[in-house]
Scaffold this motif. Structure first.
Motif, short mmCIF file in Angstrom:
data_model
loop_
_atom_site.label_atom_id
_atom_site.label_comp_id
_atom_site.label_asym_id
_atom_site.label_seq_id
_atom_site.Cartn_x
_atom_site.Cartn_y
_atom_site.Cartn_z
N GLY A 110 0.78 -1.24 0.00
CA GLY A 110 0.00 0.00 0.00
C GLY A 110 0.80 1.28 0.00
O GLY A 110 0.25 2.36 -0.18
N GLN A 111 2.10 1.20 0.20
CA GLN A 111 2.93 2.41 0.25
C GLN A 111 3.20 2.94 -1.15
O GLN A 111 3.58 4.10 -1.30
CB GLN A 111 4.26 2.08 0.97
N GLU A 112 3.03 2.08 -2.17
CA GLU A 112 3.38 2.44 -3.55
C GLU A 112 4.81 2.95 -3.62
O GLU A 112 5.09 4.04 -4.13
CB GLU A 112 2.39 3.47 -4.13
N ARG A 113 5.68 2.14 -3.10
CA ARG A 113 7.09 2.48 -3.09
C ARG A 113 7.81 1.28 -3.69
O ARG A 113 7.66 1.03 -4.88
CB ARG A 113 7.53 2.76 -1.64
N THR A 114 8.57 0.57 -2.90
CA THR A 114 9.22 -0.65 -3.35
C THR A 114 8.31 -1.85 -3.07
O THR A 114 7.27 -1.72 -2.45
CB THR A 114 10.57 -0.82 -2.61
N GLY A 115 8.73 -3.04 -3.50
CA GLY A 115 7.98 -4.25 -3.17
C GLY A 115 7.38 -4.93 -4.38
O GLY A 115 6.91 -4.27 -5.31
N GLY B 94 5.87 2.23 -14.53
CA GLY B 94 5.92 3.69 -14.42
C GLY B 94 6.67 4.24 -13.22
O GLY B 94 6.84 5.44 -13.09
N ARG B 95 7.12 3.36 -12.32
CA ARG B 95 7.70 3.86 -11.07
C ARG B 95 9.15 3.44 -10.90
O ARG B 95 9.47 2.25 -11.00
CB ARG B 95 6.88 3.37 -9.87
N VAL C 241 18.49 14.90 -14.26
CA VAL C 241 19.18 15.42 -15.44
C VAL C 241 19.06 14.48 -16.64
O VAL C 241 18.75 14.92 -17.75
CB VAL C 241 20.67 15.67 -15.10
N GLU C 242 19.28 13.19 -16.42
CA GLU C 242 19.28 12.24 -17.54
C GLU C 242 17.87 11.93 -18.03
O GLU C 242 17.72 11.37 -19.13
CB GLU C 242 19.95 10.92 -17.12
N TYR C 243 16.87 12.23 -17.23
CA TYR C 243 15.48 11.90 -17.59
C TYR C 243 14.59 13.13 -17.41
O TYR C 243 13.81 13.21 -16.45
CB TYR C 243 14.97 10.72 -16.75
N PRO C 244 14.71 14.10 -18.33
CA PRO C 244 13.93 15.33 -18.16
C PRO C 244 12.42 15.09 -18.14
O PRO C 244 11.68 15.91 -17.60
CB PRO C 244 14.34 16.19 -19.36
N ASP C 245 11.98 13.96 -18.68
CA ASP C 245 10.54 13.67 -18.66
C ASP C 245 10.09 12.94 -17.40
O ASP C 245 8.90 12.69 -17.21
CB ASP C 245 10.15 12.83 -19.89
N ALA C 246 11.03 12.59 -16.54
CA ALA C 246 10.67 11.93 -15.28
C ALA C 246 10.15 12.97 -14.30
O ALA C 246 10.50 14.15 -14.39
CB ALA C 246 11.88 11.21 -14.70
N HIS C 247 9.32 12.55 -13.36
CA HIS C 247 8.78 13.46 -12.34
C HIS C 247 9.08 12.87 -10.95
O HIS C 247 8.52 11.85 -10.57
CB HIS C 247 7.27 13.64 -12.57
N GLY D 204 13.51 7.79 -2.91
CA GLY D 204 12.96 8.81 -3.78
C GLY D 204 11.98 8.17 -4.75
O GLY D 204 12.29 7.15 -5.36
N HIS D 205 10.79 8.76 -4.88
CA HIS D 205 9.72 8.15 -5.68
C HIS D 205 9.60 8.91 -7.00
O HIS D 205 9.26 10.10 -7.01
CB HIS D 205 8.39 8.23 -4.94
N VAL D 206 9.85 8.25 -8.10
CA VAL D 206 9.89 8.92 -9.40
C VAL D 206 8.92 8.28 -10.38
O VAL D 206 8.89 7.05 -10.54
CB VAL D 206 11.32 8.85 -9.99
N ASP D 207 8.12 9.13 -11.03
CA ASP D 207 7.21 8.67 -12.08
C ASP D 207 7.97 8.73 -13.40
O ASP D 207 8.35 9.81 -13.85
CB ASP D 207 5.98 9.58 -12.11
#
Lengths: 353, 353
Positions: free
Chosen positions: A137-142, B255-256, B283-289, B298-301
């Motif tokens: 449920g954290q939507e992180r790793t796993g 996506g994560r 820097v390497e992924y300007p389209d990442a959020h 760190g959580h990146v879309d």
């Protein structure tokens, strides 16, 4: 020395409250036969880690290898869980060095992580325990599905240097029980023993018994509470042991008080409350709203306070998120009934690797 | 050592970019005859402070006494401005000790602060320079009206141990000129010389010449830039010298991507961008959020990225707020063209008093 003699801003911990929290949670986990494995990321001190072990913790949790190294070099070579994907040559070498000194279990959610662990453990001639981290449920790793978990568990089981130990999740509210049950049943069907089923988060800690499959539980903030726990009723004001003492340094308008505690003291963490974004709860002024900060200034709206704080006055602030707050400080001042009893170095501060 | 050999997460600074930024801003202030007084709160290192002085800075700015002590004990007993209300016995003693070693100016926005400074300076037999902090839009500290400023200036002027030096504000965009002019005219009418008129903030730095009344200017982030400066066009990507190198430790879904850099590496600071809340620019992924964090994750879309980062891959991240980010770290690795040239201790890290 009295607490009033300390210069501000200063991070303090109330020993009576701390000990009561430690006892209360340990008692709960003892009562339910679940191993308590405190997370040291909150306090990052040897002193509290020792108090946790002395009360019956089965081992400790560290998020980074650097934290585990602090424990071991500080004489706490206990059973350590690192619920993190350890990746990269330098970290794997340090991990294996730790595994020569104590029991180490790490988490993995990918074949990439597992392969790296196995290669390093084999080369160094050590055994690393590995649990699969499952997404709860954290939507992180796993891993997302029980089938992915099984595949990874099987990979761990056949990888040299590794020992499959079970699963872990974060957080584990009661509603995650079906997923945990399904996952364990699948592991059982494939003959993979899982001595470790690890749940986590202070928020759901006292509901851990609703998932009887859990063998152990990781919690960080329970020794100190914080503004979020106070709002949710998990800790009373008295049980919120961690407080920043700050001084009012400016009162530019009738409604605004400025404290000498900004983001470099409180951390830049915020909490959404009914009154809006908050940086902390001011004990002496429950009607004040600590709404903003710059690096060294805390911005407080005191317009709702009947009596208003004056310049030079000191206040106690509960941080909204104790863990990053502690990490801003080099030491915590341990206080009992207003007297300074010890100054604890935050040994694991800044241990990001 | 090559930068690729550093373990992650690690805070790096590109020396070519740093030097270019330092030169560019120094040149601008030289050109306009405004003294540059860099704020060390951003980098908190002796190395960058020395580079700033070597390039022609008139002195340095410290937000806390502890920062100034680091400078002086590190051999940089330069002209120091502390634009902060210094309150309380312990701090006043330390401030006077500093004033015996170098020129110190502090800010005040209340009679309370001024009286404390005067009492301490008289008792210790030192002279403290004092400027009045005026409110220029930050809604933080500072006197609200020119009349309040005058009254405080007069109090400073007649207080033993203190020398009235002028005014300061933060920030000082061009539109604050009328307030500054009005305030200075009032001081002039009352025969109060104001050798120091100090503006501040990197955001408006290159418009400082639009307020010719300014004698000097305080800026912190100009040596390193950051995501906000990139978005606003104040620094190019190449000029953003400060970067966290992080490793992708998990890719649980298409996506994560999860980095080994969370709030304890980046700081918990956020920036509102067109794509929502951001923790940093990859820097390497300007389209990442980079949309979220926990303490060590760190959580990146990455769903908008054509090519997606893989587990084990390293990326460079520009922090949204360099100052608290640096404060999370024990050292900055100085890099030139991919080679590690120095490791700079963040000496003033955690100096909150």
């Amino acid at each position: 020395m009295r607490v009033e003699e300390l210069d501000t801003p200063v991070l303090t911990i109330d020993l009576d409250a701390l000990e009561e929290n430690l006892d209360r949670y340990q008692h709960y986990f003892n009562q339910h036969g679940i191993g308590l494995r405190p997370h040291i990321k909150t306090h990052k001190t040897l002193a509290v880690a020792r108090m946790q072990m002395d009360r019956g913790a089965i081992g400790l949790t560290c998020q980074k290898i650097g934290e585990a190294e602090v424990l071991v070099s500080g004489g706490l070579a206990v059973d350590i869980l690192i619920p993190y994907n350890i990746i990269g040559k330098q970290k794997l070498e340090r991990l294996c060095a730790l595994a020569r000194q104590t029991t180490i279990t790490v988490a993995a959610d990918s074949a990439y992580t597992v392969n790296g662990l196995s290669e390093a453990a084999s080369a160094e001639g050590v055994t690393l325990g590995v649990v699969v981290e499952i997404e709860t449920g954290q939507e992180r790793t796993g891993t997302i599905t029980p089938e992915q978990t099984l595949a990874l568990a099987q990979l761990i089981d056949r990888s040299p240097g590794l020992e499959f130990r079970g699963i872990m999740g974060f957080p584990t509210p009661p509603e995650t029980r079906p997923l945990i049950q399904e996952t364990l049943a699948l592991l059982d069907r494939h003959g993979l023993p899982h001595p470790m089923v690890s749940g986590g988060s202070t928020k759901y800690a006292l509901q851990a018994h609703l998932i009887p499959e859990l063998t152990e539980y990781r919690i960080g903030e329970y020794p100190v509470g914080g503004y979020g726990h106070l709002l949710a009723g998990r800790h009373t004001l008295e049980q919120c042991a961690l407080r920043v003492i700050a001084t009012v340094v400016s009162r530019p308008t009738e409604g605004r008080a400025i404290l000498d505690a900004g983001s470099k003291t409180m951390s830049a963490s915020t909490l959404e409350t009914e009154r809006g974004t908050s940086i902390g709860y001011i004990v002496e002024y429950p009607d004040a709203h600590f709404y903003g900060f710059s690096e060294e200034h805390g911005h407080v709206d005191v317009s709702a306070c009947a009596r208003k704080p004056e310049i030079g006055e000191r206040v106690q602030v509960l941080p909204v998120h104790p863990c990053p707050c502690v990490n801003e400080h080099n030491e915590i001042v341990a206080v009992r009934q207003g007297r300074v009893e010890a100054i604890w170095p935050v040994y694991a501060r800044g241990k990001i690797r």
